[in-house]
Design a protein around this motif. Structure first.
Motif, PDB file in Angstrom:
ATOM      1  N   HIS A 187      59.818 -46.623 -72.044  1.00 14.54           N
ATOM      2  CA  HIS A 187      60.348 -47.889 -72.554  1.00 14.54           C
ATOM      3  C   HIS A 187      59.700 -48.210 -73.898  1.00 14.54           C
ATOM      4  O   HIS A 187      58.495 -48.178 -74.045  1.00 14.54           O
ATOM      5  N   LEU A 188      60.534 -48.496 -74.919  1.00 21.26           N
ATOM      6  CA  LEU A 188      60.041 -48.797 -76.258  1.00 21.26           C
ATOM      7  C   LEU A 188      60.000 -50.281 -76.557  1.00 21.26           C
ATOM      8  O   LEU A 188      59.547 -50.682 -77.610  1.00 21.26           O
ATOM      9  N   GLY A 189      60.487 -51.097 -75.678  1.00 21.32           N
ATOM     10  CA  GLY A 189      60.586 -52.528 -75.950  1.00 21.32           C
ATOM     11  C   GLY A 189      62.034 -52.889 -76.216  1.00 21.32           C
ATOM     12  O   GLY A 189      62.807 -52.076 -76.694  1.00 21.32           O
ATOM     13  N   GLY A 190      62.386 -54.114 -75.907  1.00 28.93           N
ATOM     14  CA  GLY A 190      63.775 -54.514 -76.050  1.00 28.93           C
ATOM     15  C   GLY A 190      64.616 -53.744 -75.062  1.00 28.93           C
ATOM     16  O   GLY A 190      64.277 -53.604 -73.899  1.00 28.93           O
ATOM     17  N   ASP A 191      65.735 -53.183 -75.520  1.00 35.29           N
ATOM     18  CA  ASP A 191      66.579 -52.396 -74.624  1.00 35.29           C
ATOM     19  C   ASP A 191      66.574 -50.927 -75.014  1.00 35.29           C
ATOM     20  O   ASP A 191      67.474 -50.185 -74.682  1.00 35.29           O
ATOM     21  N   SER A 225      67.034 -57.514 -84.085  1.00 36.10           N
ATOM     22  CA  SER A 225      65.819 -57.772 -83.323  1.00 36.10           C
ATOM     23  C   SER A 225      64.702 -58.185 -84.276  1.00 36.10           C
ATOM     24  O   SER A 225      64.639 -57.716 -85.415  1.00 36.10           O
ATOM     25  N   PRO A 226      63.817 -59.050 -83.838  1.00 38.16           N
ATOM     26  CA  PRO A 226      62.739 -59.489 -84.715  1.00 38.16           C
ATOM     27  C   PRO A 226      61.780 -58.338 -84.999  1.00 38.16           C
ATOM     28  O   PRO A 226      61.617 -57.442 -84.170  1.00 38.16           O
ATOM     29  N   PRO A 227      61.160 -58.339 -86.169  1.00 36.48           N
ATOM     30  CA  PRO A 227      60.206 -57.260 -86.485  1.00 36.48           C
ATOM     31  C   PRO A 227      59.050 -57.262 -85.493  1.00 36.48           C
ATOM     32  O   PRO A 227      58.572 -58.310 -85.090  1.00 36.48           O
ATOM     33  N   ARG A 228      58.629 -56.065 -85.106  1.00 37.60           N
ATOM     34  CA  ARG A 228      57.492 -55.922 -84.194  1.00 37.60           C
ATOM     35  C   ARG A 228      56.289 -55.413 -84.947  1.00 37.60           C
ATOM     36  O   ARG A 228      56.407 -54.659 -85.904  1.00 37.60           O
ATOM     37  N   LEU A 229      55.122 -55.806 -84.500  1.00 32.16           N
ATOM     38  CA  LEU A 229      53.867 -55.313 -85.043  1.00 32.16           C
ATOM     39  C   LEU A 229      53.225 -54.415 -83.998  1.00 32.16           C
ATOM     40  O   LEU A 229      53.189 -54.745 -82.818  1.00 32.16           O
ATOM     41  N   LEU A 230      52.731 -53.264 -84.440  1.00 27.59           N
ATOM     42  CA  LEU A 230      52.139 -52.287 -83.529  1.00 27.59           C
ATOM     43  C   LEU A 230      50.641 -52.202 -83.759  1.00 27.59           C
ATOM     44  O   LEU A 230      50.181 -52.163 -84.896  1.00 27.59           O
ATOM     45  N   ARG A 231      49.889 -52.133 -82.673  1.00 22.45           N
ATOM     46  CA  ARG A 231      48.453 -51.920 -82.766  1.00 22.45           C
ATOM     47  C   ARG A 231      48.187 -50.417 -82.857  1.00 22.45           C
ATOM     48  O   ARG A 231      49.053 -49.580 -82.592  1.00 22.45           O
ATOM     49  N   LYS A 265      38.952 -57.968 -86.903  1.00 21.43           N
ATOM     50  CA  LYS A 265      38.970 -56.768 -86.061  1.00 21.43           C
ATOM     51  C   LYS A 265      40.364 -56.488 -85.509  1.00 21.43           C
ATOM     52  O   LYS A 265      40.504 -55.952 -84.413  1.00 21.43           O
ATOM     53  N   CYS A 266      41.398 -56.840 -86.268  1.00 19.73           N
ATOM     54  CA  CYS A 266      42.763 -56.670 -85.777  1.00 19.73           C
ATOM     55  C   CYS A 266      43.659 -56.150 -86.889  1.00 19.73           C
ATOM     56  O   CYS A 266      44.014 -56.891 -87.799  1.00 19.73           O
ATOM     57  N   ALA A 267      44.006 -54.861 -86.817  1.00 21.02           N
ATOM     58  CA  ALA A 267      44.928 -54.252 -87.776  1.00 21.02           C
ATOM     59  C   ALA A 267      46.232 -53.936 -87.057  1.00 21.02           C
ATOM     60  O   ALA A 267      46.230 -53.494 -85.905  1.00 21.02           O
ATOM     61  N   VAL A 268      47.354 -54.184 -87.734  1.00 26.26           N
ATOM     62  CA  VAL A 268      48.674 -53.914 -87.170  1.00 26.26           C
ATOM     63  C   VAL A 268      49.534 -53.212 -88.213  1.00 26.26           C
ATOM     64  O   VAL A 268      49.273 -53.286 -89.412  1.00 26.26           O
ATOM     65  N   TRP A 269      50.560 -52.518 -87.739  1.00 25.48           N
ATOM     66  CA  TRP A 269      51.540 -51.861 -88.598  1.00 25.48           C
ATOM     67  C   TRP A 269      52.905 -52.430 -88.261  1.00 25.48           C
ATOM     68  O   TRP A 269      53.184 -52.751 -87.105  1.00 25.48           O
ATOM     69  N   VAL A 270      53.782 -52.499 -89.250  1.00 22.27           N
ATOM     70  CA  VAL A 270      55.147 -52.958 -89.025  1.00 22.27           C
ATOM     71  C   VAL A 270      55.934 -51.801 -88.408  1.00 22.27           C
ATOM     72  O   VAL A 270      55.959 -50.692 -88.953  1.00 22.27           O
ATOM     73  N   GLU A 271      56.566 -52.057 -87.277  1.00 21.20           N
ATOM     74  CA  GLU A 271      57.274 -51.018 -86.533  1.00 21.20           C
ATOM     75  C   GLU A 271      58.342 -50.335 -87.384  1.00 21.20           C
ATOM     76  O   GLU A 271      58.485 -49.110 -87.353  1.00 21.20           O
ATOM     77  N   ALA A 272      59.093 -51.107 -88.167  1.00 18.92           N
ATOM     78  CA  ALA A 272      60.161 -50.530 -88.988  1.00 18.92           C
ATOM     79  C   ALA A 272      59.603 -49.538 -90.004  1.00 18.92           C
ATOM     80  O   ALA A 272      60.218 -48.507 -90.288  1.00 18.92           O
ATOM     81  N   GLU A 273      58.421 -49.825 -90.567  1.00 20.25           N
ATOM     82  CA  GLU A 273      57.804 -48.908 -91.530  1.00 20.25           C
ATOM     83  C   GLU A 273      57.361 -47.617 -90.856  1.00 20.25           C
ATOM     84  O   GLU A 273      57.494 -46.532 -91.424  1.00 20.25           O
ATOM     85  N   ILE A 274      56.839 -47.718 -89.641  1.00 23.07           N
ATOM     86  CA  ILE A 274      56.430 -46.528 -88.887  1.00 23.07           C
ATOM     87  C   ILE A 274      57.663 -45.702 -88.541  1.00 23.07           C
ATOM     88  O   ILE A 274      57.674 -44.470 -88.701  1.00 23.07           O
ATOM     89  N   ASP A 275      58.745 -46.369 -88.075  1.00 21.82           N
ATOM     90  CA  ASP A 275      59.979 -45.657 -87.746  1.00 21.82           C
ATOM     91  C   ASP A 275      60.542 -44.950 -88.976  1.00 21.82           C
ATOM     92  O   ASP A 275      61.009 -43.809 -88.888  1.00 21.82           O
TER      93      ASP A 275
END
Length: 114
Positions: free
Chosen positions: A18-22, A54-60, A93-103
């Protein structure tokens, strides 16, 4: 006193991820929808109504590592060289990446980019 026990289900290699959403990934690595496709008549009715993106997701970092198959040190090395999307800081101590940029980075690598 009898305590309720939790039931756990072990995930096997044949289970979709499962990747999130549907969205899910099937065992072959193809992205699939959790909901089956509808017939053409109902699909054309859905196309007439505007779809809400879908709203942008942030990935740890652990999820980024799982998605791209690189270790932490390789991700940060490529970031410093400009060959990987930059992280955003949400705190000391919290870094995140934008899911769309990773994709997008994954798609570029799959096409044969850097």
């Amino acid at each position: 006193m009898i305590l309720p026990t939790a039931t756990f289900r072990w995930r096997c290699r044949a289970d979709p991820i499962h990747l999130g959403g549907d969205r899910e990934i099937d065992p072959t690595g193809a992205i699939m929808n959790a909901h089956p496709q509808l017939s053409e008549d109902s699909a054309s009715a859905d196309q007439a109504s505007p779809q809400v993106p879908s709203p942008p997701r942030l990935l740890r970092l652990p999820e980024v590592i799982d998605r791209v198959g690189l270790r932490r040190s390789a991700i940060y090395q490529r970031m410093s060289e400009g060959r990987f999307p930059k992280s955003r800081s949400l705190g000391p101590k919290c870094a995140v990446w934008v899911e769309a940029e990773i994709d997008q980075w994954i798609c570029e690598i799959a096409k044969g980019g850097s």
